[in-house]
Design a protein around this motif. Structure first.
Motif, PDB file in Angstrom:
ATOM      1  N   ASN A 107       0.688  -1.146   0.165  1.00 52.68           N
ATOM      2  CA  ASN A 107       0.049  -0.002  -0.047  1.00 52.68           C
ATOM      3  C   ASN A 107       0.843   1.242   0.061  1.00 52.68           C
ATOM      4  O   ASN A 107       0.221   2.441   0.014  1.00 52.68           O
ATOM      5  N   GLU A 108       2.181   1.083   0.002  1.00 52.85           N
ATOM      6  CA  GLU A 108       3.114   2.369  -0.064  1.00 52.85           C
ATOM      7  C   GLU A 108       4.457   1.892  -0.566  1.00 52.85           C
ATOM      8  O   GLU A 108       4.840   0.683  -0.516  1.00 52.85           O
ATOM      9  N   LYS A 146       7.585  16.429  -3.511  1.00 48.90           N
ATOM     10  CA  LYS A 146       7.574  15.364  -2.783  1.00 48.90           C
ATOM     11  C   LYS A 146       9.318  15.029  -2.218  1.00 48.90           C
ATOM     12  O   LYS A 146       9.816  14.875  -1.240  1.00 48.90           O
ATOM     13  N   SER A 174       8.697  12.419   5.808  1.00 49.22           N
ATOM     14  CA  SER A 174       8.477  11.076   5.401  1.00 49.22           C
ATOM     15  C   SER A 174       8.862  10.812   4.011  1.00 49.22           C
ATOM     16  O   SER A 174       8.608  11.964   3.102  1.00 49.22           O
ATOM     17  N   SER A 226       7.890   8.037   2.474  1.00 53.94           N
ATOM     18  CA  SER A 226       7.059   7.017   1.628  1.00 53.94           C
ATOM     19  C   SER A 226       5.959   7.864   1.015  1.00 53.94           C
ATOM     20  O   SER A 226       5.617   8.925   0.991  1.00 53.94           O
ATOM     21  N   ILE A 227       5.537   7.186  -0.022  1.00 52.84           N
ATOM     22  CA  ILE A 227       4.472   7.342  -1.267  1.00 52.84           C
ATOM     23  C   ILE A 227       3.562   6.420  -1.250  1.00 52.84           C
ATOM     24  O   ILE A 227       4.030   5.248  -1.223  1.00 52.84           O
ATOM     25  N   SER A 228       2.306   6.769  -1.089  1.00 54.67           N
ATOM     26  CA  SER A 228       1.334   5.571  -1.258  1.00 54.67           C
ATOM     27  C   SER A 228       1.325   4.834  -2.589  1.00 54.67           C
ATOM     28  O   SER A 228       1.839   5.421  -3.515  1.00 54.67           O
ATOM     29  N   TYR A 229       0.809   3.853  -2.452  1.00 52.67           N
ATOM     30  CA  TYR A 229       0.632   3.144  -4.137  1.00 52.67           C
ATOM     31  C   TYR A 229       0.019   4.159  -5.104  1.00 52.67           C
ATOM     32  O   TYR A 229       0.602   3.902  -6.050  1.00 52.67           O
ATOM     33  N   GLU A 230      -1.266   4.592  -4.522  1.00 54.97           N
ATOM     34  CA  GLU A 230      -1.813   5.329  -5.644  1.00 54.97           C
ATOM     35  C   GLU A 230      -1.123   6.661  -6.011  1.00 54.97           C
ATOM     36  O   GLU A 230      -1.019   7.163  -7.203  1.00 54.97           O
ATOM     37  N   CYS A 272       2.323   6.767  -6.098  1.00 57.12           N
ATOM     38  CA  CYS A 272       3.314   6.377  -7.021  1.00 57.12           C
ATOM     39  C   CYS A 272       2.614   6.104  -8.361  1.00 57.12           C
ATOM     40  O   CYS A 272       3.190   6.551  -9.309  1.00 57.12           O
ATOM     41  N   ASN A 294       9.481  -2.705  -1.138  1.00 56.65           N
ATOM     42  CA  ASN A 294       8.861  -1.481  -1.408  1.00 56.65           C
ATOM     43  C   ASN A 294       9.741  -0.278  -1.678  1.00 56.65           C
ATOM     44  O   ASN A 294       9.302   0.883  -1.611  1.00 56.65           O
ATOM     45  N   CYS A 350       8.555   7.946  -8.734  1.00 59.36           N
ATOM     46  CA  CYS A 350       8.419   6.757  -9.258  1.00 59.36           C
ATOM     47  C   CYS A 350       8.309   6.640 -10.911  1.00 59.36           C
ATOM     48  O   CYS A 350       7.489   7.301 -11.273  1.00 59.36           O
TER      49      CYS A 350
END
Length: 319
Positions: free
Chosen positions: A8-9, A78, A87, A89-93, A95, A170, A177
């Motif tokens: 999910n990320e 970002k 952070s 991290s980047i969400s799946y959506e 990305c 991940n 991305c």
């Protein structure tokens, strides 16, 4: 979405081999991003506010300024966030959205360069028929085609990339991305997605190079036929700004995709030139080499100075 991914990320690891330089990079990229937005917004304002610049050439230049503000905004905010210690991290959506808009805006801007080359070809090779050929409906149609090509390209690449299964690592060893960074993380076979990506990018690049080369080959011949030195200088000055912008945009991309053995650091450096530096250079190139834009910018600065002076006086009086 849960049918084909367990993640999910993603974690963006940033620019390769730059550990310990985060603060310096943050300051540099923040400066570049700020002046990219400022420079292109000023050019767009100058074009909109000046009736003498309401021509097809400046219509396309105004659109280029918009894309040069949007394109770095896909990756830069970002990147600045995690360079500042926030952070990574980047969400799946998120990305998927980053990959989609990167290719949508990048390929649309590439089409726009081809359209601008065609516009210069018509202006120099068919000057008496220029306004007849490049009428408003034609300009809007050309931009619509460019946006449609970009949308189709981005949709195909994003669909093939994010229909794969991502269930293990991940960690994206990059600062945003993109296909070369995301596809190696797939648990399922990614060869088809890699092939489609290479073919798509290759076909688009060939189309852009061919169309621009065709236009400028005819432009070069036409310029050599101009008898007056002043006429040749004016035509060359107009086209050289566009050619310089094209080289700044396409040079890094060509280096990235022509590498036999991918070099992560070189690829990241070229992407930074393409994503962040080139949009800022476009604003400088077109503002410094174009007399009409410089005159309009001076009027914009004068208007802004008057507005600020008025507000300052009112503030002093009220204070």
């Amino acid at each position: 979405m849960r049918n084909y991914t367990l993640l999910n990320e993603f974690i963006l690891l940033g620019i390769p081999q730059t550990q310990g330089l985060e603060t310096l990079l943050f300051v540099v990229f923040l400066f570049i991003y700020f002046f990219t937005l400022l420079g292109n917004s000023l050019i767009f304002t100058a074009i909109v506010s000046s009736s003498t610049l309401h021509t097809p050439m400046y219509f396309f230049l105004g659109l280029l300024s918009i894309f040069d503000m949007l394109f770095p905004s896909v990756t830069c905010p970002k990147m600045l966030l995690y360079l500042s210690g926030q952070s990574s991290s980047i969400s799946y959506e998120g990305c998927a959205a980053q990959l989609f808009f990167y290719h949508l805006l990048g390929s649309t801007e590439g089409c726009l360069y081809s359209v601008m080359a065609y516009d210069r070809y018509v202006a120099i090779c068919h000057p008496l028929r220029y306004m007849l050929i490049m009428k408003p409906g034609v300009c809007v149609s050309l931009v619509t085609i460019a946006c449609s090509v970009g949308f189709l390209h981005a949709t195909i690449l994003t669909s093939f990339t994010f229909h794969l299964v991502y269930c293990a690592s991940n960690q994206v060893d990059y600062f945003f991305c993109d296909l070369p960074a995301v596809l190696p993380l797939a648990c399922s076979d990614s060869r088809l997605a890699q092939m489609v990506g290479s073919i798509n990018v290759g076909i688009l690049a060939l189309m852009f190079v061919f169309s621009i080369s065709f236009s400028y080959a005819h432009i070069g011949i036409a310029i050599l036929r101009i008898r007056s030195a002043e006429g040749r200088q004016k035509a060359f000055s107009t086209c050289s700004a566009h050619l310089t912008a094209i080289l700044c945009a396409y040079g890094p991309v060509i280096i990235i995709y022509l590498q036999r053995t991918p070099n992560p650091l070189l690829s990241a450096f070229m992407q930074i030139l393409n994503n962040i530096v080139s949009p800022m250079l476009n604003a400088l190139i077109y503002s410094l080499r174009n007399k009409e834009v410089k005159r309009s910018l001076r009027r914009v600065f004068h208007t802004l100075a008057e507005v600020f002076r008025h507000f300052f006086i009112q503030f002093i009086i009220n204070f």
